[in-house]
Enzyme design. Structure first.
Site, mmCIF file in Angstrom:
data_model
loop_
_atom_site.group_PDB
_atom_site.id
_atom_site.type_symbol
_atom_site.label_atom_id
_atom_site.label_comp_id
_atom_site.label_asym_id
_atom_site.label_seq_id
_atom_site.Cartn_x
_atom_site.Cartn_y
_atom_site.Cartn_z
ATOM 1 N N THR A 1 -2.515 3.788 158.550
ATOM 2 C CA THR A 1 -2.189 2.690 157.349
ATOM 3 C C THR A 1 -3.140 1.525 157.808
ATOM 4 O O THR A 1 -3.858 1.621 158.912
ATOM 5 C CB THR A 1 -0.811 2.294 157.314
ATOM 6 O OG1 THR A 1 -0.569 1.416 156.291
ATOM 7 C CG2 THR A 1 -0.302 1.978 158.774
ATOM 8 N N THR A 2 -3.058 0.453 157.227
ATOM 9 C CA THR A 2 -3.675 -0.841 157.451
ATOM 10 C C THR A 2 -3.258 -1.256 158.905
ATOM 11 O O THR A 2 -2.124 -1.703 158.726
ATOM 12 C CB THR A 2 -3.774 -1.899 156.400
ATOM 13 O OG1 THR A 2 -3.573 -1.152 155.135
ATOM 14 C CG2 THR A 2 -5.004 -2.925 156.495
ATOM 15 N N HIS B 1 -4.224 9.041 148.695
ATOM 16 C CA HIS B 1 -2.994 8.909 148.070
ATOM 17 C C HIS B 1 -3.105 8.449 146.406
ATOM 18 O O HIS B 1 -3.253 9.542 145.568
ATOM 19 C CB HIS B 1 -1.643 8.061 148.705
ATOM 20 C CG HIS B 1 -2.307 6.564 149.323
ATOM 21 N ND1 HIS B 1 -2.919 5.602 148.464
ATOM 22 C CD2 HIS B 1 -1.973 6.101 150.524
ATOM 23 C CE1 HIS B 1 -3.009 4.818 149.504
ATOM 24 N NE2 HIS B 1 -2.592 5.149 150.687
ATOM 25 N N ASN C 1 5.088 -1.533 146.776
ATOM 26 C CA ASN C 1 4.010 -0.739 146.980
ATOM 27 C C ASN C 1 4.339 0.702 146.949
ATOM 28 O O ASN C 1 5.220 1.313 147.644
ATOM 29 C CB ASN C 1 3.319 -0.827 148.323
ATOM 30 C CG ASN C 1 2.021 -0.209 148.728
ATOM 31 O OD1 ASN C 1 1.983 0.968 148.300
ATOM 32 N ND2 ASN C 1 1.089 -0.485 149.369
ATOM 33 N N ARG D 1 0.995 18.126 148.292
ATOM 34 C CA ARG D 1 1.103 19.700 147.806
ATOM 35 C C ARG D 1 0.074 19.750 146.281
ATOM 36 O O ARG D 1 -0.023 20.805 145.772
ATOM 37 C CB ARG D 1 2.811 19.781 147.063
ATOM 38 C CG ARG D 1 3.669 20.102 147.890
ATOM 39 C CD ARG D 1 3.500 21.437 148.587
ATOM 40 N NE ARG D 1 3.706 22.697 147.871
ATOM 41 C CZ ARG D 1 5.006 23.304 147.697
ATOM 42 N NH1 ARG D 1 5.999 22.684 148.214
ATOM 43 N NH2 ARG D 1 5.011 24.034 146.845
ATOM 44 N N GLU E 1 -2.776 -12.953 152.066
ATOM 45 C CA GLU E 1 -1.715 -12.167 152.403
ATOM 46 C C GLU E 1 -1.677 -11.933 153.945
ATOM 47 O O GLU E 1 -2.370 -11.381 154.392
ATOM 48 C CB GLU E 1 -1.796 -10.605 151.680
ATOM 49 C CG GLU E 1 -0.321 -9.912 152.164
ATOM 50 C CD GLU E 1 -0.179 -8.609 151.231
ATOM 51 O OE1 GLU E 1 -0.575 -8.498 150.217
ATOM 52 O OE2 GLU E 1 0.543 -7.542 151.966
ATOM 53 N N ASP F 1 2.265 3.492 146.580
ATOM 54 C CA ASP F 1 1.352 4.491 147.281
ATOM 55 C C ASP F 1 2.029 5.741 147.945
ATOM 56 O O ASP F 1 1.616 6.766 148.029
ATOM 57 C CB ASP F 1 0.784 3.975 148.794
ATOM 58 C CG ASP F 1 -0.437 2.667 148.020
ATOM 59 O OD1 ASP F 1 -0.712 2.657 147.015
ATOM 60 O OD2 ASP F 1 -0.856 1.978 149.136
ATOM 61 N N HIS F 2 3.193 5.494 148.766
ATOM 62 C CA HIS F 2 3.628 6.788 149.486
ATOM 63 C C HIS F 2 4.415 7.773 148.522
ATOM 64 O O HIS F 2 4.725 8.862 148.955
ATOM 65 C CB HIS F 2 4.791 6.208 150.224
ATOM 66 C CG HIS F 2 4.180 5.626 151.548
ATOM 67 N ND1 HIS F 2 3.048 6.196 152.327
ATOM 68 C CD2 HIS F 2 4.239 4.353 151.919
ATOM 69 C CE1 HIS F 2 2.666 5.297 153.347
ATOM 70 N NE2 HIS F 2 3.274 4.175 153.188
ATOM 71 N N GLY G 1 5.191 -3.553 157.322
ATOM 72 C CA GLY G 1 6.208 -3.303 158.340
ATOM 73 C C GLY G 1 7.405 -4.056 157.898
ATOM 74 O O GLY G 1 8.287 -4.067 158.706
ATOM 75 N N HIS H 1 -2.941 1.114 146.446
ATOM 76 C CA HIS H 1 -4.227 0.701 147.252
ATOM 77 C C HIS H 1 -5.112 1.967 146.885
ATOM 78 O O HIS H 1 -4.583 2.983 147.248
ATOM 79 C CB HIS H 1 -3.868 0.859 148.815
ATOM 80 C CG HIS H 1 -5.105 0.755 149.553
ATOM 81 N ND1 HIS H 1 -4.709 0.689 151.114
ATOM 82 C CD2 HIS H 1 -6.302 0.624 149.392
ATOM 83 C CE1 HIS H 1 -6.003 0.558 151.568
ATOM 84 N NE2 HIS H 1 -6.809 0.593 150.706
ATOM 85 N N GLY I 1 6.395 -1.318 151.097
ATOM 86 C CA GLY I 1 6.070 -0.106 150.736
ATOM 87 C C GLY I 1 6.903 0.909 151.492
ATOM 88 O O GLY I 1 7.984 1.314 151.108
ATOM 89 N N GLN I 2 6.388 1.216 152.677
ATOM 90 C CA GLN I 2 7.182 2.153 153.621
ATOM 91 C C GLN I 2 8.634 2.289 153.593
ATOM 92 O O GLN I 2 9.230 3.079 153.174
ATOM 93 C CB GLN I 2 6.591 2.040 154.964
ATOM 94 C CG GLN I 2 7.294 3.025 156.070
ATOM 95 C CD GLN I 2 6.510 4.438 155.901
ATOM 96 O OE1 GLN I 2 5.479 4.654 155.605
ATOM 97 N NE2 GLN I 2 7.387 5.325 156.248
HETATM 98 N N1 PXP Z 1 0.365 -5.344 152.080
HETATM 99 C C1 PXP Z 1 -0.980 -4.710 152.417
HETATM 100 C C2 PXP Z 1 -2.279 -5.662 152.123
HETATM 101 C C3 PXP Z 1 -0.965 -3.359 152.783
HETATM 102 O O1 PXP Z 1 -2.155 -2.854 153.081
HETATM 103 C C4 PXP Z 1 0.417 -2.556 153.026
HETATM 104 C C5 PXP Z 1 0.302 -1.285 153.455
HETATM 105 O O2 PXP Z 1 -0.340 -0.287 152.413
HETATM 106 C C6 PXP Z 1 1.284 -3.345 152.621
HETATM 107 C C7 PXP Z 1 1.448 -4.632 152.112
HETATM 108 C C8 PXP Z 1 2.773 -2.665 152.826
HETATM 109 O O3 PXP Z 1 3.155 -2.095 154.090
HETATM 110 P P1 PXP Z 1 4.302 -1.184 154.369
HETATM 111 O O4 PXP Z 1 4.081 0.268 153.724
HETATM 112 O O5 PXP Z 1 4.351 -1.117 155.804
HETATM 113 O O6 PXP Z 1 5.615 -2.178 153.813
#
Ligand code: PXP
Length: 260
Positions: free
Chosen positions: A99-100, A49, A6, A17, A150, A8-9, A214, A42, A235-236
């Site tokens: 976040t979700t 983002h 992921n 910025r 998921e 997104d970050h 997570g 996402h 992602g994170q």
């Molecule tokens: N799966 C889904 C459906 C999510 O919404 C997210 C968070 O955006 C993730 C996975 C990834 O989570 P994390 O960023 O905590 O790894």
């Protein structure tokens, strides 16, 4: 095991910025070159983002399938249909959240979820539902016509972090802070069992099973060991590690840990 990275970050940092730095397409390229089997993004209603143009560019340039997460909002579903990702993952969305925060409630949103699944499926886009690991959610996902689930691993990740670092994974989760060590241990085992049971049932119902939220370099082996889970979306932790090691090494290491 498929690794969905992921990114997104990377866009979070860019939007801070409002410049094109870091370049999300460079992140796409590096993730794909270093072991991502899928790219997950996402498109949030608030566009905090990922932007519409990112979706278009990533769809055009990605060498691996794109999993597009989205809410059940009708306008967003139309945009997803236009972009034709390899899969859409329906997630809950609240404007105020960081976040979700939990799985999609399939019961109180049944009509909207069904509408979104039917519309996406009519556009030949398979649908995954991001849900809590419960028996009811697996049965309902099947009934509503999803192709995949998921499993939300956020609660698992919080309990794991509390036991291993005395800090919750999320600062927004105060529930776990009140638990004793033995309660945390019991809770963690129960949560892993819940995830295993949900994955098994979903698989028996003919749904594909992914997991995410997570997951990090310390806790991910617990999910890799569950045979019915065929994909992890992370992602994170990957983007956080990339600040110190570079995205190439961060993806390579997660790929190593998730291979079985
Ligand atoms: N799966 C889904 C459906 C999510 O919404 C997210 C968070 O955006 C993730 C996975 C990834 O989570 P994390 O960023 O905590 O790894």
């Amino acid at each position: 095991m498929k690794l969905g990275v992921n990114i997104d970050h990377v866009a979070v940092l860019r939007e801070a910025r409002e410049v094109n730095d870091p370049d999300i397409l460079q992140a796409l390229y590096v993730a794909c070159q270093n072991g991502a089997d899928q790219i997950t993004i996402h498109l949030r209603e608030d566009r905090r983002h990922i932007q519409d143009i990112d979706v278009k560019n990533i769809m055009m340039l990605s060498k691996v399938p794109v999993n597009l997460e989205c809410s059940i909002n009708k306008e967003i579903i139309d945009i997803v249909c236009e972009n034709k990702p390899h899969r859409a993952t329906l997630v809950p969305e609240k404007r105020q959240e960081v976040t979700t925060e939990g799985g999609l409630d399939l019961f109180s949103n049944e009509t909207y979820v069904k509408y979104a699944i039917d519309k996406l499926n009519a556009a030949e886009i398979p649908v995954s539902l991001f849900v809590d690991p419960s028996i009811e959610a697996m049965k309902k996902s099947k009934e509503l016509g999803a192709q995949m689930v998921e499993l939300h691993t956020g609660h698992f990740a919080n309990l794991f972090a509390m036991l291993n670092s005395a800090l919750p994974y999320s600062n927004h989760s105060v529930k776990e802070l009140e638990l004793s060590r033995s309660e945390l241990e019991k809770g963690l085992q129960q949560e892993i069992e819940k995830i295993k049971e949900a994955a098994k049932l979903a698989n028996e119902l003919g749904l594909e099973v992914a997991a995410g939220h997570g997951l990090n370099y310390h806790n991910v082996d617990n999910m890799v060991n569950i045979p019915e889970i065929i994909e992890l979306n992370i992602g994170q932790s990957i983007i956080a590690r990339s600040v110190f090691t570079g995205l190439d090494k961060a993806v390579q290491e997660m790929k190593r840990l998730t291979s079985r």
